[in-house]
Design an enzyme around this catalytic site. Sequence first.
Site, PDB file in Angstrom:
ATOM      1  N   LYS A  80       0.840  -1.197   0.000  1.00  0.00           N
ATOM      2  CA  LYS A  80       0.000   0.000   0.000  1.00  0.00           C
ATOM      3  C   LYS A  80       0.877   1.249   0.000  1.00  0.00           C
ATOM      4  CE  LYS A  80      -4.090   1.728   2.553  1.00  0.00           C
ATOM      5  NZ  LYS A  80      -4.935   1.515   3.752  1.00  0.00           N
ATOM      6  N   SER A 155      -9.946   2.005   2.830  1.00  0.00           N
ATOM      7  CA  SER A 155      -9.092   2.724   1.935  1.00  0.00           C
ATOM      8  C   SER A 155      -8.173   1.844   1.090  1.00  0.00           C
ATOM      9  CB  SER A 155      -8.240   3.712   2.736  1.00  0.00           C
ATOM     10  OG  SER A 155      -7.357   3.009   3.593  1.00  0.00           O
ATOM     11  N   SER A 179      -9.819  -0.501   6.989  1.00  0.00           N
ATOM     12  CA  SER A 179      -9.293  -0.396   5.624  1.00  0.00           C
ATOM     13  C   SER A 179      -8.584  -1.625   5.088  1.00  0.00           C
ATOM     14  CB  SER A 179      -8.337   0.786   5.524  1.00  0.00           C
ATOM     15  OG  SER A 179      -9.077   1.971   5.481  1.00  0.00           O
TER      16      SER A 179
END
Length: 499
Positions: A80, A155, A179
């Site tokens: 990420k 997210s 997330s």
Amino acid sequence: MSGLHKKPSSELAQMLRSGEVTSVQLTELFLDRAEKLNPLTNSFLKINRQTALEQAKHADELIQAGKAPSVLTGVPIAVKDNLTTTDAITTAGSKILENYLPQYDSTVVSKLRAAAMPILGKTNLDEFAMGSSTEFSAYGPSKNPWDLERIPGGSGGGSSSAVSGFLAPIAIGSDTGGSIRFPAAATGSVGAKPTYGAVSRYGLIALASSLDQVGPVTNDVLDAALLQDVIAGHDPMDSTSLVDSLGQMADFASKTDVKGLRVGVIKQLASDGFQPGVKARFDESIQLLIDAGAEIVEVDCPSFEYAVSAYYLILPAEASSNLARFDAVRFGQRVLPEGNPTIERVMAATREAGFGPEVKRRIILGTYALSSGYYDAYYGSAQKVRTLIQQDFAKAFASADVLISPTAPTTAFKFGEKLDDPLAMYLNDVATIPANLAGIPGISVPNGLAENDLPSGLQILAAAQNDGVMYSAAAGIEKLQNDQWGKRMIDFAPELEVN
Ligand code: GLN
């Protein structure tokens, strides 16, 4: 090598060790898929072909010399883009960090490098990890491989779409309020948030420091446990890092017997507000557990009613303070205002141009909640609710080994559906937020198909530092699910094709 892209990392790791495949071959396979399919899914903000192949070559040398430092050595991974990397721009999904090349690797990335896991690239996210859909990314949303008109969760929708579309076998996410877990649920994959402090936050671009936790995004429970074993461990660079390592999870994930397991069903997360299909799949899983000999108990967590409200005060408060560092001096972009460029005016112009709408909303909320005169009414009250939620969990875990709930109220929604309604977006986190407020571990495993033939998720929570119990229960439920459907949920996903 056909079908290799759908194999779990545990199997790829075995093939690497037995010499059936090399890390360079595997890494090339996933780089090719990522380059071909990323125009469809927008999972990656950056694909690192060259560095990934160099790392793969290094992994092959280690494996051939019998010196593989980890079970997952040679398995390529996606990371990420809110974890710093010295060899790739790290944007956190924000325009303000468009050209930010970090001076240091995050500890998680250092651990991946030490394990010789080639890093395929950096994955998309809502700006500074604020959101549930990736629609707040400054670089466009990621798409759900099950239905490209729908969100892949957020997210961490870049990591979830990469793993569920098989652009990467395994990925890293971060979870402040869900997330990792919601994107997993929305894409039929597995996402685990370890106990707070189990994985170092050093080099994780902070959203809310008391809630943030890095963790695995994978296609099965064993892979998640194997990845936690690589990234967990005490880190002197993170003062909230646990001393006891929670990094021997693979053995737990190999135990799949749920007989005698005390499973608590959270009353407040088992009734209203869930889509009928999501609720029906959840009830079926309870029956599967009963049939397999688990003991179901109902637990009452009355303070959960206030969890979303408390979280959306605590998070913006911490975020407003964490984001103060983006001051046009130390990091990223600098925008010069028209007229006299005083430091305040440069700062204001930079933040105005560099931050998106959700980030601004939360900074305003946070500074308001922290302002003198309102502190007790908002931030102070939210902290009290946090304690009550921790007490609810403590009571619940006295009668149950793990707690379960649906991971999210709905299956993946369409782009735009919640974008103009911040409250609707926030309410999506109702089931995932309590774990962050209490610092306990949680995992989402696939739980059958619900509304619009899309995956739904089952969340399993355990007491703090009982990540092992969570992994065993998750592996048990995963096995019951797979036996019922005859294959993994992810194998029902449509094959992505480029025309
Ligand atoms: N949807 C939550 C939020 O917007 C979760 C964020 C996260 O876990 N990073 O805050």
